[in-house]
Design a protein around this motif. Structure first.
Motif, PDB file in Angstrom:
ATOM      1  N   GLU A  56     -20.870 -49.412 -39.636  1.00 24.28           N
ATOM      2  CA  GLU A  56     -19.769 -50.279 -39.219  1.00 24.28           C
ATOM      3  C   GLU A  56     -20.095 -50.948 -37.891  1.00 24.28           C
ATOM      4  O   GLU A  56     -20.670 -50.333 -37.000  1.00 24.28           O
ATOM      5  N   THR A  57     -19.720 -52.188 -37.779  1.00 32.91           N
ATOM      6  CA  THR A  57     -19.907 -52.906 -36.519  1.00 32.91           C
ATOM      7  C   THR A  57     -18.531 -53.301 -35.999  1.00 32.91           C
ATOM      8  O   THR A  57     -17.558 -53.273 -36.745  1.00 32.91           O
ATOM      9  N   PRO A  58     -18.434 -53.655 -34.720  1.00 39.06           N
ATOM     10  CA  PRO A  58     -17.114 -53.868 -34.117  1.00 39.06           C
ATOM     11  C   PRO A  58     -16.365 -55.055 -34.722  1.00 39.06           C
ATOM     12  O   PRO A  58     -16.962 -55.996 -35.231  1.00 39.06           O
ATOM     13  N   THR A  59     -15.038 -54.954 -34.649  1.00 39.20           N
ATOM     14  CA  THR A  59     -14.225 -56.126 -34.975  1.00 39.20           C
ATOM     15  C   THR A  59     -13.662 -56.754 -33.706  1.00 39.20           C
ATOM     16  O   THR A  59     -13.110 -57.848 -33.766  1.00 39.20           O
ATOM     17  N   LEU A  60     -13.760 -56.058 -32.596  1.00 37.53           N
ATOM     18  CA  LEU A  60     -13.439 -56.693 -31.315  1.00 37.53           C
ATOM     19  C   LEU A  60     -14.781 -57.101 -30.715  1.00 37.53           C
ATOM     20  O   LEU A  60     -15.554 -56.256 -30.293  1.00 37.53           O
ATOM     21  N   THR A  61     -15.058 -58.385 -30.747  1.00 35.07           N
ATOM     22  CA  THR A  61     -16.408 -58.827 -30.404  1.00 35.07           C
ATOM     23  C   THR A  61     -16.346 -59.959 -29.390  1.00 35.07           C
ATOM     24  O   THR A  61     -15.268 -60.374 -28.952  1.00 35.07           O
ATOM     25  N   ARG A  62     -17.528 -60.448 -29.094  1.00 35.38           N
ATOM     26  CA  ARG A  62     -17.634 -61.511 -28.110  1.00 35.38           C
ATOM     27  C   ARG A  62     -17.464 -62.864 -28.785  1.00 35.38           C
ATOM     28  O   ARG A  62     -18.050 -63.137 -29.832  1.00 35.38           O
ATOM     29  N   SER A  63     -16.679 -63.711 -28.195  1.00 29.79           N
ATOM     30  CA  SER A  63     -16.505 -65.055 -28.724  1.00 29.79           C
ATOM     31  C   SER A  63     -17.787 -65.852 -28.489  1.00 29.79           C
ATOM     32  O   SER A  63     -18.432 -65.722 -27.465  1.00 29.79           O
ATOM     33  N   SER A  64     -18.149 -66.643 -29.489  1.00 31.26           N
ATOM     34  CA  SER A  64     -19.339 -67.482 -29.286  1.00 31.26           C
ATOM     35  C   SER A  64     -18.970 -68.939 -29.531  1.00 31.26           C
ATOM     36  O   SER A  64     -18.029 -69.239 -30.257  1.00 31.26           O
ATOM     37  N   GLN A  65     -19.714 -69.816 -28.929  1.00 29.74           N
ATOM     38  CA  GLN A  65     -19.402 -71.244 -29.056  1.00 29.74           C
ATOM     39  C   GLN A  65     -19.852 -71.797 -30.403  1.00 29.74           C
ATOM     40  O   GLN A  65     -19.431 -72.846 -30.824  1.00 29.74           O
ATOM     41  N   GLU A  66     -20.783 -71.080 -31.021  1.00 33.36           N
ATOM     42  CA  GLU A  66     -21.332 -71.585 -32.272  1.00 33.36           C
ATOM     43  C   GLU A  66     -20.348 -71.350 -33.401  1.00 33.36           C
ATOM     44  O   GLU A  66     -19.533 -70.452 -33.364  1.00 33.36           O
ATOM     45  N   GLY A  67     -20.477 -72.167 -34.445  1.00 31.39           N
ATOM     46  CA  GLY A  67     -19.798 -71.862 -35.686  1.00 31.39           C
ATOM     47  C   GLY A  67     -18.349 -72.256 -35.745  1.00 31.39           C
ATOM     48  O   GLY A  67     -17.904 -73.182 -35.076  1.00 31.39           O
ATOM     49  N   ALA A  68     -17.639 -71.491 -36.577  1.00 29.28           N
ATOM     50  CA  ALA A  68     -16.242 -71.809 -36.826  1.00 29.28           C
ATOM     51  C   ALA A  68     -15.392 -71.394 -35.628  1.00 29.28           C
ATOM     52  O   ALA A  68     -15.864 -70.763 -34.706  1.00 29.28           O
ATOM     53  N   ARG A  69     -14.130 -71.790 -35.678  1.00 24.98           N
ATOM     54  CA  ARG A  69     -13.199 -71.349 -34.651  1.00 24.98           C
ATOM     55  C   ARG A  69     -12.994 -69.842 -34.745  1.00 24.98           C
ATOM     56  O   ARG A  69     -12.948 -69.287 -35.833  1.00 24.98           O
ATOM     57  N   ASP A  70     -12.877 -69.205 -33.601  1.00 29.34           N
ATOM     58  CA  ASP A  70     -12.638 -67.770 -33.555  1.00 29.34           C
ATOM     59  C   ASP A  70     -11.148 -67.469 -33.574  1.00 29.34           C
ATOM     60  O   ASP A  70     -10.340 -68.252 -33.075  1.00 29.34           O
ATOM     61  N   PHE A  71     -10.823 -66.311 -34.117  1.00 33.66           N
ATOM     62  CA  PHE A  71      -9.527 -65.712 -33.833  1.00 33.66           C
ATOM     63  C   PHE A  71      -9.699 -64.914 -32.550  1.00 33.66           C
ATOM     64  O   PHE A  71     -10.615 -64.105 -32.430  1.00 33.66           O
ATOM     65  N   LEU A  72      -8.826 -65.142 -31.581  1.00 40.60           N
ATOM     66  CA  LEU A  72      -8.988 -64.502 -30.274  1.00 40.60           C
ATOM     67  C   LEU A  72      -7.997 -63.367 -30.084  1.00 40.60           C
ATOM     68  O   LEU A  72      -6.853 -63.437 -30.522  1.00 40.60           O
ATOM     69  N   ILE A  73      -8.449 -62.331 -29.406  1.00 37.41           N
ATOM     70  CA  ILE A  73      -7.628 -61.169 -29.102  1.00 37.41           C
ATOM     71  C   ILE A  73      -7.614 -61.009 -27.588  1.00 37.41           C
ATOM     72  O   ILE A  73      -8.662 -60.765 -26.991  1.00 37.41           O
ATOM     73  N   PRO A  74      -6.464 -61.145 -26.966  1.00 33.22           N
ATOM     74  CA  PRO A  74      -6.430 -61.011 -25.503  1.00 33.22           C
ATOM     75  C   PRO A  74      -6.626 -59.564 -25.073  1.00 33.22           C
ATOM     76  O   PRO A  74      -6.173 -58.649 -25.727  1.00 33.22           O
ATOM     77  N   SER A  75      -7.318 -59.386 -23.968  1.00 33.30           N
ATOM     78  CA  SER A  75      -7.522 -58.055 -23.413  1.00 33.30           C
ATOM     79  C   SER A  75      -6.390 -57.734 -22.434  1.00 33.30           C
ATOM     80  O   SER A  75      -6.092 -58.529 -21.551  1.00 33.30           O
ATOM     81  N   ARG A  76      -5.780 -56.570 -22.599  1.00 32.57           N
ATOM     82  CA  ARG A  76      -4.734 -56.156 -21.663  1.00 32.57           C
ATOM     83  C   ARG A  76      -5.346 -55.605 -20.380  1.00 32.57           C
ATOM     84  O   ARG A  76      -4.861 -55.858 -19.280  1.00 32.57           O
TER      85      ARG A  76
END
Length: 607
Positions: free
Chosen positions: A174-194
């Motif tokens: 398994e690899t993480p689902t909370l990951t680093r946003s990248s500029q490449e590719g499609a639009r990301d779904f973003l998760i804010p960090s508390r």
RNA sequence: GCCCUGGUAGUGUAGCGGCCUAUCAUGAAGCCCUGUCGAGGCUUCGACUCGGGUUCAAAUCCCGACCAGGGCGCCA
């Protein structure tokens, strides 16, 4: 257990047994005295009977009758009773349990059900409600036999994949689902960090970088049933979250990967479909796919291939073609052979009316129109042949292999658009004439991809696949013609749909940097976006490659579903809403405060 | 962002300027019925997405909004 067996299991050999069954009351039939209940679970339906005249004195006939009197459709009950033979002549041949029934001796009502918003019984397919209702009440929709069997099929595919890959040394990581946003590719779904306000995770568009780092870590053979997320507009075969069978392996060449995947699908065919799959899969170059089928995901199960005739008709005085040729356009033709058409149409030829319909269709595709010629005894004929010399017509007929009765269809315009539209026309003609009927599924590898392509509008160089693809031969001259650099990548196509895409990857950090550079990425941006990854490559990254394959579409295609939503338990609608729980929703101000976020969206009037 | 298609009882549909206090089926409620299996019979209930406009007259035609689906762009 409330049940000793499931509702699909009883047969004649079970007659005389005492059994417990539990499930939902799908239908019941009250004959005034004897009453029949179709008790359903996800394995089948068994008829259970309340038969006042058949009971021994130790059974509370009246009390049980009262209980049964108050149950309705989809009530959850369990019963205890004796399996008995049905009255001769009343067996139900359509149901595997139809030779027997269970005489109810005890009944327990576990839950009531409100009247249903739509029919669950699978016999009533013609009355299926709109899909929004089905998704809102998905838990009811899933009780339908078809949906249950879709989920079972999908499970069979994935469990076969797991078993097969495990058997040849792959491990599931398994690899993480909370990951680093990248500029490449499609639009990301973003998760804010508390914890670190103002910073964000992204949901992964694919596990690409992680699986490559697993290779650096020596995992060597990795796979994962990975949920991926892309915030791009939906299509019937696209959801914002989707499932990929993601794989990566080290110390392999492309042939190794092809063999592994072919072996995998061959096993899936055996286990999930009970059929043999012909391997190896044929391969077609990207260039051939585009020029013959007008798409990078060709359906090669039928002919009707596209033929470019730009060179021939350039000699004709036909004004429409001439104008397009001046703009460096192309003319693409399809020969709709009369022997193909014959099956479906009463007439051996496609009539003028049909041609008019095709012209309208072409216009709806964004083409100027569609030109046609029919092959007759005297050669090609149509409303426009007067603009073409005999020589041009003869050469056209020859290249197209036109025989008497054949209909040649021409599309003209800018190359990319015209090939695409002609490819669509080919598919439409194939469908309309039943050329796919009875055809088996057909995989094909689309190979020989370029590394880069030019953005048609800006002219900017972009990746044909993604930036981690290994160039053919291992390196390339960044000052040469980038558009001519070929790559070690491949797409897996099934019946005209791309279901997988993969490549060998850059394990040499210098080549990887070079790729980033020609894509216009500055050293700073490289470091900022991919420092961790480039550094990983510096520590002895092995040669590696892999593939990611969309499982939603794959399952939908094998099951013949119109939409991938039918193989997803809880899909989202076109606006990415989950109708079953109403997400996405607004959240309390306190939650936003905690994340130090503010929304700019307009408030509803009611708030 | 754009284009196309559609929106009639809980569900699926018919109607497409006046035959509409809107068809049929299914469902729900009630009654009858001892071998059905999507049981059957009888009774009852229940709908034109919303807002404008055209017209003597609108479910029907026009415009807009909303909703749903399909597509284009987008999806390295």
């Amino acid at each position: 257990m409330l049940k000793t067996q499931d509702c699909g299991s009883l047969r004649s050999k079970d007659i005389g047994q005492k059994v417990r069954l539990a499930g939902w009351v799908r239908f019941y039939r009250d004959h005034g005295g004897v009453r029949f209940y179709d008790l359903a679970d996800s394995f089948g339906i068994t008829q259970v009977v309340y038969d006042p005249e058949a009971y021994q004195s130790d059974v509370d006939v009246v009390g049980m009758g009262n209980v049964l009197n108050n149950i309705g459709r989809e009530y959850v009950i369990s019963i205890m009773g004796k399996v008995r033979e049905r009255v001769p002549g009343t067996e139900d041949e359509r149901n595997p349990t139809g030779k027997v029934e269970v005489l109810i001796e005890q009944v327990r009502v576990h839950n009531a059900s409100k009247p249903l918003p739509f029919e669950i019984a699978e016999q009533k397919n013609s009355m299926l409600p709109g899909e929004d209702l089905r998704i809102k009440y998905r838990y009811l929709d899933l009780r339908r036999a078809e949906m249950v069997s879709n989920l079972r099929f999908r499970h069979r595919v994935l469990s076969t994949a797991r078993k097969y890959l495990d058997g040849i040394g792959f491990i599931e990581v398994e690899t993480p689902t909370l990951t680093r946003s990248s500029q490449e590719g499609a639009r990301d779904f973003l998760i804010p960090s508390r914890i670190q306000p103002g910073t964000f995770y992204a949901l992964p568009q694919s596990p690409q970088l992680y699986k490559q780092m697993l290779m650096v870590g020596g995992v060597e053979k990795y796979f994962q049933v990975a949920r991926c997320y892309r915030d791009e507009d939906s299509r019937s075969d696209r959801q914002p979250e989707f499932t990929q069978l993601d794989m990566e392996m080290s110390f392999v060449d492309m042939e190794d990967i092809y063999r592994t995947i072919e072996g995998l699908y061959s096993q899936i065919w055996k286990d999930a479909l009970g059929k043999e799959l012909k391997i190896p899969f044929p391969r077609i170059s990207l260039d051939d796919a585009i020029s013959k089928y007008g798409t990078d995901a060709p359906d090669i199960r039928f002919g009707l291939e596209l033929v470019e005739v730009t060179d021939i008709v350039s000699c004709a005085t036909y004004d429409i073609f001439q104008k397009i040729l001046q703009k460096k356009g192309v003319i693409i033709a399809i020969n709709l052979r009369s022997d193909i058409v014959k099956e479906k149409m009463l007439d051996a030829n496609v009539g003028r009316k049909e041609v008019d319909r095709l012209i309208e269709w072409a216009k709806a595709q964004g083409m100027g129109g569609l030109t046609w010629m029919r092959m007759t005894e005297e050669g090609l004929s149509s409303n426009i042949v007067k603009y073409f010399s005999k020589d041009v017509l003869d050469r056209l007929a020859e290249r197209m292999g036109a025989r008497k009765g054949d209909l040649l269809l021409f599309m003209a315009g800018p190359k990319h658009q015209t090939l695409k539209a002609a490819g669509q026309l080919r598919l439409k003609l194939g469908r309309d004439n039943g050329l796919l009927e009875g055809k088996d599924h057909q995989f094909v590898w689309v190979v020989d991809w370029p590394m880069f392509q030019a953005d048609p509008i800006t002219g900017k160089v972009t990746s044909a696949h993604h930036p981690f693809v290994h160039p053919a031969g291992g390196d390339f001259d960044e000052n040469g013609d980038l558009l001519k650099v070929m790559s070690d990548s491949y797409d897996l196509v099934l019946d005209g749909s791309e279901i997988g895409s993969g490549s060998l990857r850059n394990h040499d950090p210098n080549v990887q940097r070079k790729v980033f550079r020609v894509l216009g990425m500055s050293e700073e941006k490289m470091e900022q976006a991919f420092d961790f990854f480039l550094e990983a490559l510096e520590f002895g990254a092995p040669p590696h490659g892999g593939i990611g394959m969309g499982m939603d579409r794959f399952c939908a295609m094998l099951l013949g579903c119109e939409s991938i939503r039918d193989v997803i338990a809880f899909p989202k609608n076109k606006k990415f809403q989950s109708l079953v729980d109403g997400s996405p929703t607004k959240v309390e101000q306190a939650k936003l405060d905690e994340l130090q976020l503010m929304t700019l969206a307009e408030e509803d009037e009611e708030n």
